[in-house]
Scaffold this motif. Structure first.
Motif, PDB file in Angstrom:
ATOM      1  N   LEU A 134       0.850  -1.188   0.000  1.00 53.61           N
ATOM      2  CA  LEU A 134       0.000   0.000   0.000  1.00 53.61           C
ATOM      3  C   LEU A 134       0.886   1.237   0.000  1.00 53.61           C
ATOM      4  CD1 LEU A 134      -2.681   1.578   0.450  1.00 53.61           C
ATOM      5  CD2 LEU A 134      -2.357   1.168   2.914  1.00 53.61           C
ATOM      6  N   TYR A 135       0.614   2.164  -0.916  1.00 50.73           N
ATOM      7  CA  TYR A 135       1.365   3.410  -1.023  1.00 50.73           C
ATOM      8  C   TYR A 135       0.470   4.561  -0.572  1.00 50.73           C
ATOM      9  CZ  TYR A 135       5.251   1.211  -3.473  1.00 50.73           C
ATOM     10  OH  TYR A 135       6.345   0.448  -3.788  1.00 50.73           O
ATOM     11  N   CYS A 136       1.017   5.421   0.291  1.00 52.74           N
ATOM     12  CA  CYS A 136       0.249   6.506   0.900  1.00 52.74           C
ATOM     13  C   CYS A 136       1.016   7.816   0.744  1.00 52.74           C
ATOM     14  CB  CYS A 136       0.013   6.238   2.386  1.00 52.74           C
ATOM     15  SG  CYS A 136      -0.690   4.617   2.732  1.00 52.74           S
ATOM     16  N   GLY A 137       0.371   8.819   0.157  1.00 56.33           N
ATOM     17  CA  GLY A 137       1.029  10.095  -0.070  1.00 56.33           C
ATOM     18  C   GLY A 137       0.642  11.142   0.959  1.00 56.33           C
ATOM     19  N   PHE A 138       1.641  11.845   1.496  1.00 56.43           N
ATOM     20  CA  PHE A 138       1.397  12.975   2.394  1.00 56.43           C
ATOM     21  C   PHE A 138       2.485  14.010   2.125  1.00 56.43           C
ATOM     22  CE2 PHE A 138       3.885   9.784   4.451  1.00 56.43           C
ATOM     23  CZ  PHE A 138       4.779  10.419   5.282  1.00 56.43           C
ATOM     24  N   GLU A 139       2.734  14.925   3.036  1.00 62.30           N
ATOM     25  CA  GLU A 139       3.622  16.045   2.740  1.00 62.30           C
ATOM     26  C   GLU A 139       5.069  15.590   2.569  1.00 62.30           C
ATOM     27  OE1 GLU A 139       4.532  20.625   4.186  1.00 62.30           O
ATOM     28  OE2 GLU A 139       3.424  19.282   5.499  1.00 62.30           O
ATOM     29  N   ASP A 140       5.607  15.820   1.366  1.00 64.31           N
ATOM     30  CA  ASP A 140       7.016  15.565   1.026  1.00 64.31           C
ATOM     31  C   ASP A 140       7.421  14.105   1.180  1.00 64.31           C
ATOM     32  OD1 ASP A 140       7.389  18.246   0.436  1.00 64.31           O
ATOM     33  OD2 ASP A 140       8.138  18.748   2.415  1.00 64.31           O
ATOM     34  N   ALA A 141       6.489  13.174   1.172  1.00 59.38           N
ATOM     35  CA  ALA A 141       6.874  11.773   1.366  1.00 59.38           C
ATOM     36  C   ALA A 141       5.762  10.827   0.920  1.00 59.38           C
ATOM     37  CB  ALA A 141       7.232  11.499   2.824  1.00 59.38           C
ATOM     38  N   ILE A 142       6.168   9.579   0.693  1.00 54.74           N
ATOM     39  CA  ILE A 142       5.258   8.471   0.420  1.00 54.74           C
ATOM     40  C   ILE A 142       5.601   7.359   1.409  1.00 54.74           C
ATOM     41  CG2 ILE A 142       4.534   6.720  -1.252  1.00 54.74           C
ATOM     42  CD1 ILE A 142       5.380   8.727  -3.462  1.00 54.74           C
ATOM     43  N   GLU A 143       4.589   6.875   2.111  1.00 52.74           N
ATOM     44  CA  GLU A 143       4.797   5.774   3.056  1.00 52.74           C
ATOM     45  C   GLU A 143       4.333   4.474   2.400  1.00 52.74           C
ATOM     46  OE1 GLU A 143       5.937   5.232   7.361  1.00 52.74           O
ATOM     47  OE2 GLU A 143       5.953   6.956   6.014  1.00 52.74           O
ATOM     48  N   VAL A 144       5.150   3.426   2.512  1.00 58.95           N
ATOM     49  CA  VAL A 144       4.856   2.136   1.882  1.00 58.95           C
ATOM     50  C   VAL A 144       4.641   1.090   2.977  1.00 58.95           C
ATOM     51  CG1 VAL A 144       5.612   0.403   0.221  1.00 58.95           C
ATOM     52  CG2 VAL A 144       6.333   2.788  -0.049  1.00 58.95           C
ATOM     53  N   PHE A 145       3.520   0.358   2.880  1.00 56.71           N
ATOM     54  CA  PHE A 145       3.189  -0.673   3.861  1.00 56.71           C
ATOM     55  C   PHE A 145       3.073  -2.027   3.177  1.00 56.71           C
ATOM     56  CE2 PHE A 145       1.401   3.252   5.574  1.00 56.71           C
ATOM     57  CZ  PHE A 145       1.804   3.218   6.898  1.00 56.71           C
ATOM     58  N   ASP A 146       3.488  -3.050   3.886  1.00 51.58           N
ATOM     59  CA  ASP A 146       3.174  -4.423   3.507  1.00 51.58           C
ATOM     60  C   ASP A 146       1.747  -4.684   4.004  1.00 51.58           C
ATOM     61  OD1 ASP A 146       2.818  -7.185   3.377  1.00 51.58           O
ATOM     62  OD2 ASP A 146       4.925  -7.596   3.763  1.00 51.58           O
ATOM     63  N   VAL A 147       0.836  -4.966   3.083  1.00 57.99           N
ATOM     64  CA  VAL A 147      -0.575  -5.094   3.453  1.00 57.99           C
ATOM     65  C   VAL A 147      -0.781  -6.201   4.479  1.00 57.99           C
ATOM     66  CG1 VAL A 147      -2.892  -5.594   2.566  1.00 57.99           C
ATOM     67  CG2 VAL A 147      -1.335  -4.164   1.247  1.00 57.99           C
ATOM     68  N   SER A 148       0.012  -7.253   4.393  1.00 62.72           N
ATOM     69  CA  SER A 148      -0.154  -8.387   5.299  1.00 62.72           C
ATOM     70  C   SER A 148       0.454  -8.148   6.678  1.00 62.72           C
ATOM     71  CB  SER A 148       0.475  -9.644   4.688  1.00 62.72           C
ATOM     72  OG  SER A 148       1.873  -9.477   4.533  1.00 62.72           O
ATOM     73  N   ARG A 149       1.163  -7.005   6.850  1.00 59.94           N
ATOM     74  CA  ARG A 149       1.808  -6.717   8.133  1.00 59.94           C
ATOM     75  C   ARG A 149       1.390  -5.328   8.617  1.00 59.94           C
ATOM     76  NH1 ARG A 149       8.086  -7.973   7.888  1.00 59.94           N
ATOM     77  NH2 ARG A 149       7.782  -7.637  10.135  1.00 59.94           N
TER      78      ARG A 149
END
Length: 358
Positions: A134-149
């Motif tokens: 899962l990719y999530c956009g916010f200020e000056d960054a993108i956070e990446v998550f493992d959906v299963s974790r």
């Protein structure tokens, strides 16, 4: 006997038929999105709730504690597959929620925390093509998550520092992956008012963009989408611009190859586009038709096969909503907003579904 899939052919010579109408509980809807099999849709409403509907009836109301910034269906969501029937919700000052669409229960949460240990809600959400991350956009960054974790993710800064002028600056307001098998390329756009606020990244290369796309209006990006059958073509929508811009990423990325402008050719792009509404668009599964709404309650349908035309106008435009102005000095039985002492606007809170003949 082998069967070959072919894209549906729609009759755009006449407006579609109204097939359903539902009214959200309490307030009007800002955005509505279908699940993957088209059996239900989810609406973000003005009263800070997410409401699930079948085409003819409400199913579920999920009030949220703060404003909703974005929501996203799981890519294969369907009531026929309970494991995949879920969606993500980004709510201000809360972790990202993975909610079950059958009963609204919380399945998992994903945390983005700033340097003050406060929860940050992303402005944009996107699954990668395999739905593993899962990719999530916010200020000056993108956070990446493992959906299963569930829990914490990996941060990809889009700019070296707050003071730096390099990279992709501002709130990452739009994310979209190229819908091509084996591709890990995705596009990100920000709300920064510059003509170079869209960049392409790959999952393997991390935070370093592979290229910037320019030539769009100097306005924040509100939506990015790719053509499902021609994944090299990217479409974008922008703040206070009703027009939709298209790029062929195989050739020139310094200027759009086409601009899709609602209205008739007699209306200028600027006159039609200056609206504070956050207008959205969508592309059919066959990659030929693009639909977009406007602030007058009309839907415009564009033919994406209009090759060689830089300024494209709709092949069909029809009224999809019934907000109407009536000259009166008395209140109506319906909910109204008084614009002046003698002018009343009747609000239509309904969500309508339409169907083309095939």
């Amino acid at each position: 006997m082998e069967s070959t899939w072919s894209a549906p052919e729609y009759d755009t010579s006449r407006p579609p038929s109204l097939t359903g109408e539902v009214r959200p509980h309490n307030d009007f809807a800002r955005v509505a999105k279908w699940c993957a099999d088209g059996s239900t849709f989810l609406a973000q409403c003005e009263d800070r709730s997410l409401q699930l509907f079948a085409p003819s009836e409400p199913r579920l109301v999920l009030p949220q504690p703060s404003p909703i910034l974005d929501f996203l269906w799981y890519p294969t969501a369907s009531p026929l597959s309970p494991a995949s029937y879920c969606f993500l919700a980004s709510v201000r000052d809360c972790p990202i929620k993975l909610l079950d669409a059958s009963d609204g229960r919380l399945r998992a949460s994903y945390r983005i925390v700033d340097h003050r240990e406060r929860h940050v809600a992303p402005h944009s959400l996107s699954f990668n093509p395999t739905a593993e991350r899962l990719y999530c956009g916010f200020e000056d960054a993108i956070e990446v998550f493992d959906v299963s974790r569930p829990g914490s993710g990996t941060r990809l800064p889009t700019t070296p520092s707050k003071k730096s002028k390099d990279g992709l600056k501002g709130i990452v307001s739009a994310l979209a992956f190229v819908p091509s098998h084996g591709s890990d390329t995705y596009a990100a756009g920000t709300l920064t008012r510059t003509s170079s606020n869209i960049a392409l990244f790959t999952e393997t290369q991390g935070p370093e963009p592979i290229m910037f796309v320019s030539g769009a209006p100097s306005a924040g990006v509100t939506q990015i989408n790719f053509n499902p059958l021609s994944p090299h073509i990217m479409y974008t929508a922008h703040r206070r611009h009703a027009s939709i811009y298209a790029w062929d990423l195989r050739t020139h990325i310094d200027a759009p190859m086409a601009v899709y402008t609602p209205g008739t050719p007699s209306h200028s792009r600027d006159a039609a586009g200056r609206t504070n509404q956050k207008l959205r668009f969508d592309i059919d599964i066959g990659g030929r038709w693009l639909a977009s709404g406007d602030h007058h309650g009309h839907i415009s349908i564009f033919d994406l096969y209009s090759h060689g035309v830089e300024d494209v106008h709709p092949v069909l435009q029809f009224p999809a909503h019934d907000d109407s102005d009536t000259d009166s000095d008395s209140d109506s039985d319906t909910r109204t907003i008084r614009r002046t002492h003698t002018r009343i606007q009747t609000l239509d809170w309904s969500i309508k579904t339409w169907s083309f003949e095939i």
